[in-house]
Design a protein around this motif. Structure first.
Motif, PDB file in Angstrom:
ATOM      1  N   UNK A  44       0.828  -1.214   0.000  1.00 19.64           N
ATOM      2  CA  UNK A  44       0.000   0.000   0.000  1.00 19.64           C
ATOM      3  C   UNK A  44       0.859   1.259   0.000  1.00 19.64           C
ATOM      4  N   UNK A  45       0.500   2.208  -0.854  1.00 12.36           N
ATOM      5  CA  UNK A  45       1.151   3.516  -0.858  1.00 12.36           C
ATOM      6  C   UNK A  45       0.049   4.567  -0.901  1.00 12.36           C
ATOM      7  N   UNK A  46       0.391   5.796  -0.540  1.00 10.76           N
ATOM      8  CA  UNK A  46      -0.601   6.867  -0.593  1.00 10.76           C
ATOM      9  C   UNK A  46      -0.408   7.648  -1.891  1.00 10.76           C
ATOM     10  N   UNK A  47      -1.489   7.838  -2.599  1.00  5.21           N
ATOM     11  CA  UNK A  47      -1.419   8.600  -3.859  1.00  5.21           C
ATOM     12  C   UNK A  47      -1.607  10.079  -3.519  1.00  5.21           C
ATOM     13  N   UNK A  48      -0.516  10.857  -3.652  1.00  6.31           N
ATOM     14  CA  UNK A  48      -0.563  12.281  -3.275  1.00  6.31           C
ATOM     15  C   UNK A  48      -0.950  13.161  -4.458  1.00  6.31           C
ATOM     16  N   UNK A  49      -0.649  12.675  -5.678  1.00  6.65           N
ATOM     17  CA  UNK A  49      -0.976  13.471  -6.857  1.00  6.65           C
ATOM     18  C   UNK A  49      -1.026  12.590  -8.088  1.00  6.65           C
ATOM     19  N   UNK A  67      -9.239   3.466   0.932  1.00  5.98           N
ATOM     20  CA  UNK A  67      -9.701   4.299  -0.189  1.00  5.98           C
ATOM     21  C   UNK A  67      -9.956   5.719   0.288  1.00  5.98           C
ATOM     22  N   UNK A  68     -10.565   5.849   1.485  1.00  7.41           N
ATOM     23  CA  UNK A  68     -10.858   7.182   2.031  1.00  7.41           C
ATOM     24  C   UNK A  68      -9.558   7.965   2.241  1.00  7.41           C
ATOM     25  N   UNK A  69      -8.480   7.265   2.518  1.00  5.48           N
ATOM     26  CA  UNK A  69      -7.189   7.941   2.763  1.00  5.48           C
ATOM     27  C   UNK A  69      -6.326   8.000   1.510  1.00  5.48           C
ATOM     28  N   UNK A  70      -6.935   7.729   0.349  1.00  4.94           N
ATOM     29  CA  UNK A  70      -6.220   7.796  -0.934  1.00  4.94           C
ATOM     30  C   UNK A  70      -5.094   6.780  -1.043  1.00  4.94           C
ATOM     31  N   UNK A  71      -5.239   5.662  -0.317  1.00  2.00           N
ATOM     32  CA  UNK A  71      -4.215   4.623  -0.440  1.00  2.00           C
ATOM     33  C   UNK A  71      -4.564   3.738  -1.626  1.00  2.00           C
ATOM     34  N   UNK A  72      -3.514   3.245  -2.293  1.00  2.79           N
ATOM     35  CA  UNK A  72      -3.709   2.318  -3.417  1.00  2.79           C
ATOM     36  C   UNK A  72      -2.736   1.153  -3.242  1.00  2.79           C
ATOM     37  N   UNK A  73      -3.042   0.055  -3.927  1.00  2.00           N
ATOM     38  CA  UNK A  73      -2.105  -1.073  -3.916  1.00  2.00           C
ATOM     39  C   UNK A  73      -1.124  -0.864  -5.069  1.00  2.00           C
ATOM     40  N   UNK A  74       0.146  -0.695  -4.735  1.00  2.72           N
ATOM     41  CA  UNK A  74       1.137  -0.452  -5.797  1.00  2.72           C
ATOM     42  C   UNK A  74       1.213  -1.642  -6.752  1.00  2.72           C
ATOM     43  N   UNK A  75       0.890  -2.859  -6.269  1.00  2.00           N
ATOM     44  CA  UNK A  75       1.005  -4.037  -7.141  1.00  2.00           C
ATOM     45  C   UNK A  75      -0.125  -4.132  -8.149  1.00  2.00           C
ATOM     46  N   UNK A  76      -1.195  -3.360  -7.949  1.00  2.22           N
ATOM     47  CA  UNK A  76      -2.329  -3.406  -8.894  1.00  2.22           C
ATOM     48  C   UNK A  76      -2.512  -2.089  -9.634  1.00  2.22           C
ATOM     49  N   UNK A  84       2.564  11.308  -7.892  1.00  2.00           N
ATOM     50  CA  UNK A  84       3.420  11.420  -6.710  1.00  2.00           C
ATOM     51  C   UNK A  84       2.834  10.493  -5.649  1.00  2.00           C
ATOM     52  N   UNK A  85       3.687   9.672  -5.062  1.00  2.00           N
ATOM     53  CA  UNK A  85       3.204   8.738  -4.041  1.00  2.00           C
ATOM     54  C   UNK A  85       4.033   8.880  -2.765  1.00  2.00           C
ATOM     55  N   UNK A  86       3.424   8.444  -1.671  1.00  2.00           N
ATOM     56  CA  UNK A  86       4.162   8.390  -0.411  1.00  2.00           C
ATOM     57  C   UNK A  86       4.396   6.911  -0.111  1.00  2.00           C
ATOM     58  N   UNK A  87       5.644   6.513  -0.068  1.00  2.00           N
ATOM     59  CA  UNK A  87       5.968   5.090   0.159  1.00  2.00           C
ATOM     60  C   UNK A  87       7.196   5.024   1.047  1.00  2.00           C
ATOM     61  N   UNK A  88       7.213   4.023   1.920  1.00  5.49           N
ATOM     62  CA  UNK A  88       8.382   3.865   2.789  1.00  5.49           C
ATOM     63  C   UNK A  88       9.307   2.803   2.191  1.00  5.49           C
ATOM     64  N   UNK A  89      10.349   3.247   1.497  1.00  9.35           N
ATOM     65  CA  UNK A  89      11.261   2.294   0.843  1.00  9.35           C
ATOM     66  C   UNK A  89      12.137   1.623   1.900  1.00  9.35           C
TER      67      UNK A  89
END
Ligand SMILES: Cc1cc2nc3c(=O)[nH]c(=O)nc-3n(C[C@H](O)[C@H](O)[C@H](O)COP(=O)(O)OP(=O)(O)OC[C@H]3O[C@@H](n4cnc5c(N)ncnc54)[C@H](O)[C@@H]3O)c2cc1C
Ligand code: FES
Length: 337
Positions: A44-49, A67-76, A84-89
């Motif tokens: 899961x990552x947050x879609x910022x833009x 979904x309410x927090x704009x999170x998406x599954x990066x694998x799908x 722009x995404x927020x992800x913890x590498x």
């Protein structure tokens, strides 16, 4: 090609038919993930833009709160614009062999049981892989398009990638493999992926636990352990959990490895014997995680564990290992779905 920017850090290109996760891994970034199949939630990552489309809108790992927090599954998620995404590498997720998409031609098939089959592909332009990793098959006409299968062999540079697959009743992907792929068929494969690869620097003996469709991943681990000189002194205990005697398989492959019967041992376990089988089956019965605990008891924390199989088995193995105080760092698996 779209640009994907990770807030406060890296940027990578992602084509309109690739996912954020796979493109990020291809770019050498430590994007978190596990199943690559929309079911575990690790990616899961947050879609910022920007905007993305999902290969699988109903993927079970994404809830209403996400979904309410704009999170998406990066694998799908496939980009529709620059994003722009927020992800913890994390360093541990960075691939040694950067995954690639390549073509593969079906060179051989053989039945392992009534519903397990081995598929051997000749590949072109493929990267290397580590024992225990998996790849994604691009299967035409299958919902979502991709299915994950673990390699059963080791990468010896010969250009062969081998997979052992279980037919799932009513399953779309396994039906394509069993019923539609003929000798010489050409498919797209994307890989390698996965974190449950063989640790060659571990001083511990190895316990492999496979259940049903999990045979392939742990067969690759056992073969890797047999092939690696660094692991030449390690014992390998290979537990395979099957429903009944007709589902038991794998011993013929292990028997070809140097050290079989001396340092490599096979322990089949069946969970659902019929009344007749109960009288004739000479091996263990019950659940495979119980068989492992009964065999090694308070010595369990001294082993390196690799396991693969259906979610219920994987959960039971995890709980058993936790209850027996096996350190997390010695446990390696990628959840199946
Ligand atoms: C890391 C990993 C490794 C695996 N290794 C093996 C292996 O070595 N051998 C083996 O037999 N099986 C393996 N599996 C299971 C395999 O990927 C399939 O789930 C299994 O073959 C059933 O697929 P199916 O299409 O036949 O069944 P289906 O019921 O049609 O699909 C099952 C799976 O496909 C995915 N899926 C379903 N619908 C969609 C959709 N609309 N969009 C996107 N995805 C969808 C989901 O992950 C679901 O659990 C592995 C799974 C994972 C995650
Ligand atoms: S849900 Fe994306 S990696 Fe598992």
């Amino acid at each position: 090609m779209f640009r994907v920017r990770i807030e406060g850090g890296a940027e990578f290109g992602c084509s309109g038919d690739d996912t954020l996760l796979r493109a990020g891994l291809r770019a050498g970034l430590g994007m978190p993930y596990e199943c690559n199949a929309g079911s575990c939630g690790a990616c899961k990552v947050e879609l910022l833009g920007g905007s993305v489309a999902s290969n699988w809108d109903a993927a079970p790992a994404l809830g209403e709160r996400d979904r309410a927090k704009n999170r998406v599954l990066a694998c799908q998620s496939v980009p529709r614009t620059d994003c722009t995404i927020k992800a913890r590498l994390r360093e541990e997720f960075r691939a040694r062999d950067l995954p690639r998409r390549f073509r593969a031609s079906l060179a051989a098939m053989r039945d392992l049981t009534h519903d397990m089959r081995e598929f051997s592909f000749r590949v072109e332009g493929a990267p290397g892989f580590r024992p225990g990793q998996y790849a994604l098959f691009d299967l035409e006409g299958v919902p979502g398009g991709w299915r994950a299968y673990s390699m059963a062999n080791v990468d010896d540079g010969s250009g062969e990638w081998q997979f052992q697959v279980k037919r799932v009743p009513g399953g779309a992907g396994s039906a394509v493999l069993f019923d539609r792929l003929a000798h010489g068929a050409d498919i797209g494969i994307d890989g390698p992926y996965g974190h449950a690869w063989l640790r060659t620097d571990s001083p511990r003996d190895i316990i492999c636990i496979g259940g049903g469709s999990g045979l392939s991943a742990v067969m690759s681990i056992a073969r890797g352990a047999a092939a690696q000189s660094a692991l030449a002194e390690r014992e390998v205990h290979f537990f395979y959990g099957a429903r009944g005697p007709r589902d038991v398989c794998g011993e013929d492959m292990l028997a070809q490895l140097p050290g079989y019967g001396v340092r490599i041992h096979y322990h089949p376990v069946i969970s659902m014997p019929s009344a007749i089988e109960r009288d004739t089956w000479q091996g263990r019965t019950g659940f495979v995680h119980d068989a492992v605990r009964e065999a090694f008891g308070d010595r369990l924390a001294g082993f390196e564990f690799y396991f693969a199989g259906p979610p219920a088995m994987a959960q039971a193995v995890q709980s058993m290992l936790a209850a027996n105080k096996v350190p997390h760092a010695q446990i390696h698996y990628d959840s199946f779905y």
